[in-house]
Design a protein around this motif. Sequence first.
Motif, mmCIF file in Angstrom:
data_model
loop_
_atom_site.group_PDB
_atom_site.id
_atom_site.type_symbol
_atom_site.label_atom_id
_atom_site.label_comp_id
_atom_site.label_asym_id
_atom_site.label_seq_id
_atom_site.Cartn_x
_atom_site.Cartn_y
_atom_site.Cartn_z
ATOM 1 N N ARG A 296 -45.995 -13.964 -57.271
ATOM 2 C CA ARG A 296 -47.359 -14.008 -57.794
ATOM 3 C C ARG A 296 -48.332 -14.458 -56.702
ATOM 4 N NH1 ARG A 296 -46.219 -19.474 -61.482
ATOM 5 N NH2 ARG A 296 -45.623 -20.752 -59.693
ATOM 6 N N ILE A 297 -49.619 -14.287 -56.973
ATOM 7 C CA ILE A 297 -50.623 -14.609 -55.966
ATOM 8 C C ILE A 297 -50.841 -16.110 -55.807
ATOM 9 C CG2 ILE A 297 -52.586 -14.491 -57.554
ATOM 10 C CD1 ILE A 297 -52.494 -13.343 -53.873
ATOM 11 N N GLY A 298 -50.436 -16.895 -56.809
ATOM 12 C CA GLY A 298 -50.629 -18.327 -56.653
ATOM 13 C C GLY A 298 -50.226 -19.128 -57.871
ATOM 14 N N HIS A 299 -50.455 -20.435 -57.800
ATOM 15 C CA HIS A 299 -50.050 -21.363 -58.858
ATOM 16 C C HIS A 299 -50.995 -22.544 -58.887
ATOM 17 C CE1 HIS A 299 -48.517 -23.959 -55.610
ATOM 18 N NE2 HIS A 299 -48.000 -22.854 -55.082
ATOM 19 N N GLY A 300 -51.036 -23.236 -60.022
ATOM 20 C CA GLY A 300 -51.849 -24.428 -60.146
ATOM 21 C C GLY A 300 -51.367 -25.540 -59.238
ATOM 22 N N LEU A 301 -52.269 -26.489 -58.981
ATOM 23 C CA LEU A 301 -51.993 -27.563 -58.035
ATOM 24 C C LEU A 301 -52.640 -28.842 -58.548
ATOM 25 C CD1 LEU A 301 -50.798 -27.866 -55.068
ATOM 26 C CD2 LEU A 301 -53.169 -27.665 -54.292
ATOM 27 N N GLY A 302 -51.892 -29.937 -58.513
ATOM 28 C CA GLY A 302 -52.437 -31.207 -58.969
ATOM 29 C C GLY A 302 -51.453 -32.325 -58.749
ATOM 30 N N THR A 303 -51.016 -32.970 -59.837
ATOM 31 C CA THR A 303 -49.998 -34.012 -59.708
ATOM 32 C C THR A 303 -48.628 -33.404 -59.442
ATOM 33 O OG1 THR A 303 -49.682 -34.069 -62.108
ATOM 34 C CG2 THR A 303 -51.247 -35.625 -61.182
ATOM 35 N N GLU A 304 -48.519 -32.102 -59.615
ATOM 36 C CA GLU A 304 -47.338 -31.344 -59.183
ATOM 37 C C GLU A 304 -47.799 -30.226 -58.271
ATOM 38 O OE1 GLU A 304 -43.900 -31.162 -62.397
ATOM 39 O OE2 GLU A 304 -45.829 -30.671 -63.322
ATOM 40 N N VAL A 305 -46.915 -29.829 -57.363
ATOM 41 C CA VAL A 305 -47.291 -28.764 -56.446
ATOM 42 C C VAL A 305 -47.286 -27.413 -57.146
ATOM 43 C CG1 VAL A 305 -44.971 -28.274 -55.539
ATOM 44 C CG2 VAL A 305 -46.978 -27.970 -54.070
ATOM 45 N N HIS A 306 -46.555 -27.296 -58.256
ATOM 46 C CA HIS A 306 -46.597 -26.109 -59.117
ATOM 47 C C HIS A 306 -46.891 -26.563 -60.531
ATOM 48 C CE1 HIS A 306 -44.294 -22.755 -56.746
ATOM 49 N NE2 HIS A 306 -45.004 -23.503 -55.929
ATOM 50 N N GLU A 307 -48.054 -26.215 -61.052
ATOM 51 C CA GLU A 307 -48.402 -26.495 -62.435
ATOM 52 C C GLU A 307 -49.321 -25.384 -62.927
ATOM 53 O OE1 GLU A 307 -50.110 -30.459 -61.809
ATOM 54 O OE2 GLU A 307 -52.108 -29.614 -62.122
ATOM 55 N N LEU A 308 -49.833 -25.501 -64.134
ATOM 56 C CA LEU A 308 -50.761 -24.490 -64.627
ATOM 57 C C LEU A 308 -52.046 -24.534 -63.791
ATOM 58 C CD1 LEU A 308 -50.576 -24.727 -68.537
ATOM 59 C CD2 LEU A 308 -49.434 -23.100 -67.031
ATOM 60 N N PRO A 309 -52.694 -23.357 -63.623
ATOM 61 C CA PRO A 309 -52.346 -22.052 -64.200
ATOM 62 C C PRO A 309 -51.368 -21.270 -63.324
ATOM 63 C CG PRO A 309 -54.426 -21.876 -63.037
ATOM 64 C CD PRO A 309 -53.995 -23.322 -62.925
ATOM 65 N N SER A 310 -50.638 -20.348 -63.956
ATOM 66 C CA SER A 310 -49.787 -19.417 -63.224
ATOM 67 C C SER A 310 -50.596 -18.157 -62.955
ATOM 68 C CB SER A 310 -48.539 -19.063 -64.045
ATOM 69 O OG SER A 310 -47.768 -18.084 -63.368
ATOM 70 N N LEU A 311 -50.781 -17.846 -61.684
ATOM 71 C CA LEU A 311 -51.635 -16.715 -61.320
ATOM 72 C C LEU A 311 -50.805 -15.449 -61.148
ATOM 73 C CD1 LEU A 311 -53.352 -19.288 -60.610
ATOM 74 C CD2 LEU A 311 -54.520 -17.870 -58.939
ATOM 75 N N ASN A 312 -50.192 -15.009 -62.257
ATOM 76 C CA ASN A 312 -49.465 -13.742 -62.226
ATOM 77 C C ASN A 312 -50.294 -12.678 -62.915
ATOM 78 O OD1 ASN A 312 -48.527 -13.368 -65.173
ATOM 79 N ND2 ASN A 312 -47.909 -15.470 -64.728
ATOM 80 N N GLU A 313 -49.942 -11.425 -62.717
ATOM 81 C CA GLU A 313 -50.796 -10.323 -63.162
ATOM 82 C C GLU A 313 -50.901 -10.184 -64.673
ATOM 83 O OE1 GLU A 313 -49.338 -6.471 -61.991
ATOM 84 O OE2 GLU A 313 -47.267 -7.156 -62.050
ATOM 85 N N THR A 314 -50.033 -10.858 -65.432
ATOM 86 C CA THR A 314 -50.090 -10.750 -66.898
ATOM 87 C C THR A 314 -50.947 -11.837 -67.543
ATOM 88 O OG1 THR A 314 -48.125 -12.146 -67.268
ATOM 89 C CG2 THR A 314 -47.756 -9.785 -66.890
#
Length: 366
Positions: A296-314
């Motif tokens: 995917r093109i990207g992912h959310g960032l905050g207290t975790e390096v991967h969190e919402l939002p998920s930047l996938n095409e769906t």
Amino acid sequence: MEKNRLSILQKWLKEEGYAFAFIQGKANLFYLTGFRCEPHERLVSLVVFPNSEPILVCPNMEKDLVRQTGWTFPLIGYSDTENPWKLLETYLSSFEIEGHAIAIEKGLLSLVRAEQIKKLSPELDLVCCEHTLMELRLIKSKSEISLLREAAKLADFGVEVGVHALSTGRTEMEILAMIEYELKRKGISEMSFGTLVLSGEQSANPHGQPSLKPIQKGEFVLFDLGVVLEGYCSDITRTVGFGSLTDEQKKIYHTVLTAQTETLKQCQAGTILGDLDKKARSIITEAGYGPYFPHRIGHGLGTEVHELPSLNETNQDRLQVGMTFTIEPGIYVPKLGGVRIEDDVLITPDGYECLTTYPKDLVEIG
């Protein structure tokens, strides 16, 4: 300690008619209490009630650190010879539990712990609260943005160290060690994930393993790293050429850079998240590299390096002011190498801000 965040969770529990929430995920605990630790096998948990004070359970060795966060609510400490579940059960028996379910982090909870929670109130169902917590964490406050911005600057610095460390015969692991050493000198004790320094064919693996492979002339060198600063993460990727690159390598690089540049232009409040992925993917596909962009093109960032939002095409959700995430197109060609360019992005009232700012123009070093 974030009392307002706890109040929002309590309000949700009351509206849903839930008895309490049992929180033990590292990032969620930190978000709600300001306390961050690695408990290993020991129980560290937050129990939040709709109409009563929350309670935090932790090993005795952590109690002083919990108090340092400003935690003023009840705290159950325990030694290694005590059973924290029994202590929690005794505490819960001191007042009447009202509600029809216990809210838990289903995706983070082991079966063993779920069974232990169930024993606390056998008559109650277990329901998931993860989406509610992630929605709460989705929009960043001014103080969170300030920390994310500083974490991004340190990620920029890490790439700078890595690029300057490139030298014929120096290995991926040597360069990785130099990056982390210099970051530790600046006070960073935790990386947000395992630092990547990948060269040549290794760079064609998006999440490859750095090794003792020496850096060679004519190769891509991919740096992917991030730090944790006061509980908030950064994540940057840059790719450079070591020595002169071929026309094919340059085409790959410029395709990825164009994909990222054009996708960033669409980063503004109201944009459908999936459209960002589609934009980058269309550019890479048109250049003939569609099959080599596997994530995917990207992912959310905050207290975790991967969190919402998920930047996938769906994803049909829309960008909102205060969201922070990555934009990271990539092309990975087996036997040749890979390129990824990644920035940390904040949605602002006027569009977007790239928190990471290390230069992205193609460079051929040495």
